[in-house]
Scaffold this motif. Sequence first.
Motif, mmCIF file in Angstrom:
data_model
loop_
_atom_site.group_PDB
_atom_site.id
_atom_site.type_symbol
_atom_site.label_atom_id
_atom_site.label_comp_id
_atom_site.label_asym_id
_atom_site.label_seq_id
_atom_site.Cartn_x
_atom_site.Cartn_y
_atom_site.Cartn_z
ATOM 1 N N MET A 107 0.825 -1.204 0.000
ATOM 2 C CA MET A 107 0.000 0.000 0.000
ATOM 3 C C MET A 107 0.863 1.260 0.000
ATOM 4 N N PHE A 108 1.943 1.229 0.780
ATOM 5 C CA PHE A 108 2.832 2.387 0.846
ATOM 6 C C PHE A 108 3.500 2.636 -0.509
ATOM 7 N N ILE A 109 3.958 1.561 -1.154
ATOM 8 C CA ILE A 109 4.594 1.687 -2.469
ATOM 9 C C ILE A 109 3.600 2.242 -3.483
ATOM 10 N N VAL A 110 2.352 1.745 -3.418
ATOM 11 C CA VAL A 110 1.306 2.226 -4.327
ATOM 12 C C VAL A 110 1.107 3.727 -4.140
ATOM 13 N N GLU A 111 1.029 4.170 -2.903
ATOM 14 C CA GLU A 111 0.818 5.601 -2.647
ATOM 15 C C GLU A 111 2.011 6.442 -3.084
ATOM 16 N N ILE A 112 3.218 5.919 -2.880
ATOM 17 C CA ILE A 112 4.409 6.646 -3.319
ATOM 18 C C ILE A 112 4.399 6.797 -4.838
#
Length: 376
Positions: free
Chosen positions: A183-188
Motif C-alpha cells: 500500500m505504501f509503495i502504491v501511494e508513493i
Amino acid sequence: MKNILEIELKSSFKYQVIFFISAMMHSVFLITFMLTRIYVLMTFNIISVLFYLIAFAVGRWGDIEKHGVGWLSACYAEITGHAFICTLWLGFEPCFYLYAIIVLMVAAYVLYLACEKRQFLGIIMIFTVITLVSVLFCLIYFNFFDPIITSVFGKIPDKSHIGAMRAVNLLFNIIITFFFSVMFIVEIQVLIRKLNTVNEKLNYSAMHDALTGLYNRRSLYKMYDEIKDNGNFCVVMGDIDNFKKINDTYGHGCGDDVLKGVSLIMNEMADKNDIACRWGGEEFLLVIAGSKESCLAKLNEIRNKILDLEFTQGDKKVTVTMTFGFVDCLEILEHTEFIDPSMNIDALVQIADTRLYYGKENGKNVIIDKNVESVK
C-alpha cells in the motif's frame, strides 16, 4: 485493467482496511482464547471486535476522514494495549509484543500522508515512546516475575497452545508487513505520478504562451541548439496587420480570437523540426527547417491561410492579414562580424525584424526577403 501501482488509495479506504484486518485478527484471538480457556483475554477481544466493527461501519458509511487521526490513535492504543496485556499474561513466547511494533509502523505510514509535518512528528513521537516503554516494561517485568497466568493463577500454558499462538502471530505480522508495504509503495507511486504531472504542466507553462499555446520567446533560445544542428533553416518575424484597430473596434475578445486563429494555422503548418513562437503582443517568430525556396513556399501558404480567416463580431465580418520579415540562416555569412554565424540567433531575428518593419511601412500583407521583394 489498471496495474496495482496505478490505483489511487483514498484515506477512508486505508482506515477501513486497518479496521477490517484488526477485527479479523481479534476474532481469531477471541476463538483462540476461548478454546484455551483464557477467559480474561477472551473478554478483552470481544470488546476489541465490537470496537473495530463500529469503526469499520463508520469508515464505510460515515465521514471517517474528518476524525481520522482520532480513530487511528484509538486503534493504536487498543492494539498496543492488547499486545502489552497479552505479553504480560502469557510471556514473550507467543510473540504478541510484535503487534506493538507493527502498529507503530502502520500508524507512521498513515499519519505521514494524512497530517502536517509538525503534527505527524508530535503524534509519532508519543506513539514511539509508548511502544518503547511498554516493551521495556515487559522485559524488566520478566526479569523478576513469571507471566501473570502462572504467577497469579498458577497455570502453566500448554506448549502446543503457545506454539500455535506464536505461529499465528508471526503469520499475521508477516502478512500485515507485506500488505501495508505494498500500500505504501502504491501511494508513493501515485505521489510520484502527481509530481511528474505538476512538473510537466509547469514546464509546459514555462515554455508556451498561455493564450495561443505556441512556444514563447524563452523556449526558442532553449531549443536553438537542436535547430541549428538539423541543417539549413530560415527565421521569420511576423506581425498581424492593424491589430490595434481590431482591438479598438471590436474589443480585446475579438483580438484574442484573432491571435488564437493565426496561432492555430502556424501550429498546424509547423513540421516537427519547425518552431512557432509568440514573440510578444501580435508578433510571431517562425523557425522553418529547409532550403530558402521551401521555407518561402511554406510561409506563403501560411500567409494565404491567414487571408482566408474570417471572424464574426455581431453582424460584421473581421478579416486578417499579416506581414512577414524573412531571412535564410546562410545570409548571415555575409556579415563578417559574426565569427560563428550558425550560433547567432539574435542576429537572424534582428535581420528578420528589420525586414518586417520595411514590409509594414510598404504596403503590409507581404513577405520581405533578402532582396526586399514582396511575395504576394
